[in-house]
Design a protein around this motif. Structure first.
Motif, PDB file in Angstrom:
ATOM      1  N   GLY A 295       0.769  -1.239   0.000  1.00  0.00           N
ATOM      2  CA  GLY A 295       0.000   0.000   0.000  1.00  0.00           C
ATOM      3  C   GLY A 295       0.796   1.283   0.000  1.00  0.00           C
ATOM      4  N   ASP A 296       2.124   1.166  -0.054  1.00  0.00           N
ATOM      5  CA  ASP A 296       2.967   2.357  -0.067  1.00  0.00           C
ATOM      6  C   ASP A 296       4.102   2.119  -1.065  1.00  0.00           C
ATOM      7  N   PRO A 297       4.263   2.985  -2.059  1.00  0.00           N
ATOM      8  CA  PRO A 297       5.285   2.752  -3.100  1.00  0.00           C
ATOM      9  C   PRO A 297       6.697   2.588  -2.546  1.00  0.00           C
ATOM     10  N   LYS A 298       7.075   3.425  -1.582  1.00  0.00           N
ATOM     11  CA  LYS A 298       8.426   3.303  -1.024  1.00  0.00           C
ATOM     12  C   LYS A 298       8.592   1.985  -0.282  1.00  0.00           C
ATOM     13  N   LEU A 299       7.581   1.600   0.502  1.00  0.00           N
ATOM     14  CA  LEU A 299       7.658   0.343   1.225  1.00  0.00           C
ATOM     15  C   LEU A 299       7.744  -0.826   0.251  1.00  0.00           C
ATOM     16  N   ASP A 300       6.964  -0.755  -0.827  1.00  0.00           N
ATOM     17  CA  ASP A 300       7.021  -1.831  -1.821  1.00  0.00           C
ATOM     18  C   ASP A 300       8.412  -1.921  -2.447  1.00  0.00           C
ATOM     19  N   ARG A 301       9.063  -0.774  -2.664  1.00  0.00           N
ATOM     20  CA  ARG A 301      10.429  -0.795  -3.203  1.00  0.00           C
ATOM     21  C   ARG A 301      11.396  -1.411  -2.199  1.00  0.00           C
ATOM     22  N   ASP A 302      11.197  -1.091  -0.917  1.00  0.00           N
ATOM     23  CA  ASP A 302      12.061  -1.668   0.111  1.00  0.00           C
ATOM     24  C   ASP A 302      11.872  -3.186   0.197  1.00  0.00           C
TER      25      ASP A 302
END
Length: 397
Positions: A295-302
């Protein structure tokens, strides 16, 4: 019980490298990091013999690091990870052959450095010793550099994982002391911690400069990817290290257990573990497709960076096992090509899967009642649960 038939002179490796199609990459500072890491460990161990120094350089732990963490945000962090990798192999070397008391003392010294990184605080009761040993100094030097940049989540997870590693190594030493070869289920549970994979997987976050929330780390798919990587690295290592381990009588190996409890000959056991490894790679690839968005682009990248780090471990560990001299000496690349492994001769007297009461009596001065192997996993899990309810102050006790 001894094997029903003598071991053959050689076995054929399963083609795990060919089955793994993940791309192999490495950090450009590979040779510099490897050399500096070897020098770092040796500087804390002035009593190393020429043979031990040769083994350190032949290990190539820094090269393994450069293959497993090519994405490291800085060379400084790659160096820190490489130093821990070298240290972890060093811990494995010095804990081999230790009795339970020795592994407990080793754990106390190392964890003392992680809990109290600024200065050595001797434990009450004389353990660890009033003067810090080299293992403690190595741990302290590494950890002080690591926590300069490591985020809170990876720091906490790393310490917990290393405690689990030591608890499992202690259990392994107790089993070795008692002449126990655990059954397969017990072994798998224990091996996931003795492998040392969990703390080095925590360093993926450190190298990539991320801090995953606990709910992400505990997500079923992420946990399955992590455990699958652990199993692949561990079980393939049981194959690659078998010749060396059988020569010194080490029974902490899935191949040995399949021969002892499941009636397999050596090649059948090797093939069976190979099938498990291939299935693990296939399952990892399937689980990649199940990874959700959080649900969060940065978290998904991490999360993607973390999973990429696990993938790097799978492919890199397979290739590195033929680069290092730890398992195949100078014949690694030839064995990678032919997949034929000739067994090393056993050291000293012939070693079987069981250590008899007579041999245990000679080594330890008195006999002891054997412990049923099915109790190993339960005993280990109870001890691990007890370990985690201890406060940090327990290191003083």
């Amino acid at each position: 019980m001894a094997y029903s038939t003598p071991l053959p002179s050689h076995f054929i490796l399963p083609d795990l490298v060919g089955h793994c199609t993940f791309p192999l990459t490495y950090h450009p500072a590979i040779e510099r990091v490897n050399a500096l890491s070897n020098n770092w460990l040796a500087s804390f161990c002035p009593d190393f013999t020429p043979k031990q120094r040769a083994a350190l350089h032949g290990l190539s732990a820094g090269r393994l690091t450069a293959f497993c963490y090519p994405y490291s945000v800085t060379e400084e962090r790659l160096q820190v990870v490489s130093d821990f990798m070298n240290f972890l192999f060093h811990l494995d070397n010095i804990s081999d052959g230790m009795l339970g008391k020795g592994t407990e003392q080793l754990a106390s010294v190392v964890m003392n450095a992680l809990w109290f990184p600024d200065s050595y605080i001797p434990a009450k009761g004389g353990s660890p010793a009033s003067e810090e040993c080299s293992a403690g100094r190595l741990a302290r030097d590494y950890w002080k550099r690591c926590i300069k940049h490591a985020k809170p989540g990876p720091q906490a997870r790393f310490k917990e994982s290393l405690e689990m590693f030591f608890e499992a190594v202690h259990q392994q030493a107790r089993d070795r002391d008692a002449g126990i070869v655990p059954d397969l289920e017990s072994y798998i549970a224990l091996r996931r911690d003795t492998s040392g994979c969990k703390p080095v997987f925590d360093l993926i976050e450190y190298a990539a400069d991320i801090d995953l929330p606990d709910e992400v780390v505990g997500h079923p798919v992420v946990k399955a990817l992590n455990q699958g990587t652990n199993d692949l690295v561990t079980w393939s290592n049981d194959i690659f290290s078998y010749s060396v381990e059988q020569a010194r009588g080490d029974t902490h190996n899935m191949v040995v257990i399949l021969m002892k409890y499941h009636g397999m000959d050596l090649q059948s056991a090797i093939d069976h573990v190979g099938i498990l490894c291939k299935d693990t790679i296939t399952t990892f690839q399937h689980n990649l497709s199940l990874l959700p968005s959080f649900g969060d682009p940065k978290l998904d990248r991490d999360v993607a960076a973390y999973v990429q780090g696990l993938q790097q471990w799978i492919v890199s560990s397979l290739h590195w096992s033929f680069m290092t001299k730890r398992y195949f000496g100078t014949d690694g690349m030839e064995i990678k090509r032919t997949r034929v492994v000739w067994l090393l001769p056993k050291r000293g007297e012939e070693v079987t899967c069981d250590v008899t009461k007579e041999k245990r009596d000679r080594k330890r001065g008195q006999g002891r009642k054997p412990i049923p192997s099915r109790l190993v996993a339960a005993r280990y899990m109870i001890r691990k649960a007890q370990h985690f309810i201890k406060p940090a102050q327990a290191f003083y006790v």
